[in-house]
Design a protein around this motif. Sequence first.
Motif, short mmCIF file in Angstrom:
data_model
loop_
_atom_site.label_atom_id
_atom_site.label_comp_id
_atom_site.label_asym_id
_atom_site.label_seq_id
_atom_site.Cartn_x
_atom_site.Cartn_y
_atom_site.Cartn_z
N MET A 1 52.11 49.41 22.74
CA MET A 1 50.67 49.45 22.66
C MET A 1 49.92 48.39 23.34
SD MET A 1 48.43 50.96 21.01
CE MET A 1 47.23 51.20 19.62
N VAL A 2 50.46 47.12 23.50
CA VAL A 2 49.81 46.01 24.10
C VAL A 2 49.95 46.15 25.45
CG1 VAL A 2 50.26 43.49 24.58
CG2 VAL A 2 50.69 44.35 22.11
N THR A 3 51.06 46.90 25.83
CA THR A 3 50.89 47.26 27.55
C THR A 3 49.69 48.08 27.90
OG1 THR A 3 53.35 46.32 27.67
CG2 THR A 3 52.53 47.72 29.38
N GLY A 4 49.70 49.18 26.95
CA GLY A 4 48.62 50.14 27.31
C GLY A 4 47.40 49.59 27.26
N ILE A 5 47.02 48.78 26.17
CA ILE A 5 45.57 48.10 26.28
C ILE A 5 45.57 47.27 27.31
CG2 ILE A 5 44.21 46.38 24.86
CD1 ILE A 5 45.67 47.69 22.32
N ALA A 6 46.50 46.34 27.72
CA ALA A 6 46.50 45.45 28.98
C ALA A 6 46.26 46.34 30.21
CB ALA A 6 47.80 44.75 28.83
N PHE A 7 46.99 47.67 30.27
CA PHE A 7 46.77 48.32 31.53
C PHE A 7 45.26 48.84 31.63
CE2 PHE A 7 46.95 52.47 33.74
CZ PHE A 7 47.54 51.99 34.86
N VAL A 8 44.82 49.42 30.60
CA VAL A 8 43.53 49.83 30.69
C VAL A 8 42.42 48.77 30.73
CG1 VAL A 8 41.71 51.04 29.22
CG2 VAL A 8 44.04 51.85 29.38
N VAL A 9 42.69 47.65 30.24
CA VAL A 9 41.61 46.64 30.47
C VAL A 9 41.78 46.18 31.98
CG1 VAL A 9 41.38 44.15 29.87
CG2 VAL A 9 41.72 46.02 27.86
N GLN A 10 43.14 45.81 32.44
CA GLN A 10 43.39 45.50 33.69
C GLN A 10 42.70 46.42 34.67
OE1 GLN A 10 47.63 45.59 34.72
NE2 GLN A 10 47.39 45.04 36.94
N TRP A 11 42.96 47.90 34.52
CA TRP A 11 42.76 48.66 35.62
C TRP A 11 40.99 48.60 35.88
CZ3 TRP A 11 44.84 52.71 38.04
CH2 TRP A 11 43.93 53.73 38.72
N PHE A 12 40.19 48.53 34.65
CA PHE A 12 38.83 48.35 34.77
C PHE A 12 38.39 47.05 35.23
CE2 PHE A 12 39.02 52.01 32.04
CZ PHE A 12 38.49 53.03 32.68
N VAL A 13 38.85 45.85 34.83
CA VAL A 13 38.42 44.57 35.23
C VAL A 13 38.90 44.05 36.48
CG1 VAL A 13 38.70 41.91 34.53
CG2 VAL A 13 38.55 43.48 32.81
N ASP A 14 39.90 44.63 36.78
CA ASP A 14 40.25 44.25 38.37
C ASP A 14 39.57 44.97 39.55
OD1 ASP A 14 42.47 42.49 37.84
OD2 ASP A 14 44.06 43.82 38.41
N ARG A 15 39.14 46.36 38.92
CA ARG A 15 38.35 47.02 39.90
C ARG A 15 36.77 46.32 39.93
NH1 ARG A 15 42.31 49.31 39.54
NH2 ARG A 15 43.28 51.19 40.57
N ALA A 16 36.34 46.20 38.73
CA ALA A 16 34.98 45.44 38.68
C ALA A 16 35.04 44.03 39.10
CB ALA A 16 34.43 45.43 37.26
N ALA A 17 35.99 42.98 39.24
CA ALA A 17 35.97 41.73 39.29
C ALA A 17 37.07 41.35 40.64
CB ALA A 17 36.28 41.02 38.05
N SER A 18 37.37 42.38 41.25
CA SER A 18 38.15 42.09 42.49
C SER A 18 39.61 41.51 42.02
CB SER A 18 37.53 40.98 43.43
OG SER A 18 36.39 41.38 44.00
N GLY A 19 40.25 42.08 41.08
CA GLY A 19 41.53 41.39 40.83
C GLY A 19 41.59 40.31 39.83
N TRP A 20 40.56 39.91 39.33
CA TRP A 20 40.51 38.88 38.29
C TRP A 20 41.45 38.83 37.38
CZ3 TRP A 20 39.64 38.27 33.04
CH2 TRP A 20 39.61 37.11 32.62
#
Length: 120
Positions: A1-20
């Motif tokens: 569950m934690v990894t799933g949430i992290a993946f979704v957050v990572q997916w959107f944040v990395d695209r919006a903030a250039s890999g932040w």
Amino acid sequence: MVTGIAFVVQWFVDRAASGWFTHIFGLSLDGLAHGQLWQPVTYAVIFSRDPLSFIFGVLITVSIGGALERHWGVKRLLLFSFGVATAAGVITVLVSLFVPSVAVEGFVGASVIVTALWVG
């Protein structure tokens, strides 16, 4: 569950903030040098940005993790998974200090947990 949430957050944040997200939570020598000491732990719950990596990692974790959880119990499984992943992160950093060809920049390690479960 934690990894799933992290993946979704990572997916959107990395695209919006250039890999932040990957830069902050993935394992890197630069991050550790700047005091981001959480990285040997947090890199273990993020996957590469490839959705197939996430899907197959989850499938393997569910198929093997369920059996190990019934056999070992939740506490032992979590201690094993994160213990192995944290140890692998620390060892990777130590090796990269002495072997320059081992690059540790934005290293993501959810596959370390999947591999540990497979072998465990």
